[in-house]
Design a protein around this motif. Structure first.
Motif, PDB file in Angstrom:
ATOM      1  N   ARG A  56      40.561  40.300  38.262  1.00 57.85           N
ATOM      2  CA  ARG A  56      41.254  40.614  37.016  1.00 57.85           C
ATOM      3  C   ARG A  56      40.277  41.110  35.962  1.00 57.85           C
ATOM      4  NH1 ARG A  56      45.121  35.238  36.681  1.00 57.85           N
ATOM      5  NH2 ARG A  56      46.451  35.725  38.473  1.00 57.85           N
ATOM      6  N   ASP A  61      41.284  47.160  37.537  1.00 56.82           N
ATOM      7  CA  ASP A  61      40.981  45.846  38.101  1.00 56.82           C
ATOM      8  C   ASP A  61      40.054  45.962  39.308  1.00 56.82           C
ATOM      9  OD1 ASP A  61      42.459  46.296  40.473  1.00 56.82           O
ATOM     10  OD2 ASP A  61      44.264  45.369  39.672  1.00 56.82           O
ATOM     11  N   ASP A  86      44.821  33.589  42.296  1.00 57.21           N
ATOM     12  CA  ASP A  86      44.899  35.000  42.665  1.00 57.21           C
ATOM     13  C   ASP A  86      45.497  35.220  44.053  1.00 57.21           C
ATOM     14  OD1 ASP A  86      43.726  35.889  40.298  1.00 57.21           O
ATOM     15  OD2 ASP A  86      41.715  35.579  41.083  1.00 57.21           O
TER      16      ASP A  86
END
Length: 215
Positions: A56, A61, A86
């Motif tokens: 992130r 990203d 995640d």
């Protein structure tokens, strides 16, 4: 010396990872970035062995950055920093060509092991990450299905797949099974083709699912 570019939007995390890597003796952080776009520029400039990427980040990203690096700078391998939060990114990351996953909150030695493994052409999954990923995937693809996928492999190919899953590079596998490195490359290419996967990390996941990782 393994040359690394490090990308994370949190200065404290970058400081911590850099400090861990500095203890290795054979790893050098040559540049740092706060977002995925900047790290792509740094990879183009420095041509590092490994890009360590947070998932992130602003602007671009870490997974999009991994894809661009794979396409434009294939000699640079990518190691993704992840957290259990995640999980939803894992399947996407596999498709973007990341070579390994380590936990930000895990044992610092796993970061060193991950960088060394992917720098040498191997794949690396932190044990807790591997377990979490396998648990996730098993909901849709239980272990018997994974074993069916490897059923067509020879005994030697299954042995090589298990070592790939353990994070060994081609050179390390060659030393383990007493063949030349070129032979291992042929085995790995055959295995990827037989399993219908794009990279070593995807093959490693199947190895973990199938329960063939050596002790």
């Amino acid at each position: 010396m393994i040359r690394v570019v490090l990308a994370d939007d949190e200065p404290v995390v970058r400081f911590g990872v850099r400090a861990v890597l500095a203890t290795a003796g054979d790893i050098e952080v040559v540049a740092e970035a706060e977002n995925g776009s900047a790290v792509i520029d740094l990879v183009a400039r420095h041509r590092p062995d490994v890009a360590v990427l947070d998932i992130r980040m602003p602007v671009l990203d870490g997974l999009d950055a991994a894809r661009v690096i794979r396409e434009c700078h294939p000699s640079t391998h990518t190691l993704v920093l992840t957290t259990f939060a995640d999980d939803s990114y894992i399947s996407r990351a596999l498709g973007e060509g990341a070579s390994g996953f380590v936990l930000k909150t895990g044992d610092p030695l796993e970061i060193l092991a991950g960088v060394r493994a992917v720098a040498s052409g191997g794949a690396y999954l932190s044990p807790l990450v591997a377990r979490r990923v396998v648990d996730q995937l098993s909901l849709a693809r239980p272990r018997p299905v994974a074993r069916q996928r490897i059923a067509g492999l020879t005994v030697r190919e299954r042995e090589v797949l298990g070592l790939v899953g353990a994070g060994l590079s081609n050179a390390e596998i060659a030393a383990r099974i007493h063949v030349v490195e070129g032979t291992v490359k042929v085995y790995v290419s055959t295995i990827l083709r037989a399993l219908g996967v794009k990279n070593r990390v995807q093959a490693a996941i199947i190895a973990h699912e199938s329960g063939i990782i050596p002790e």
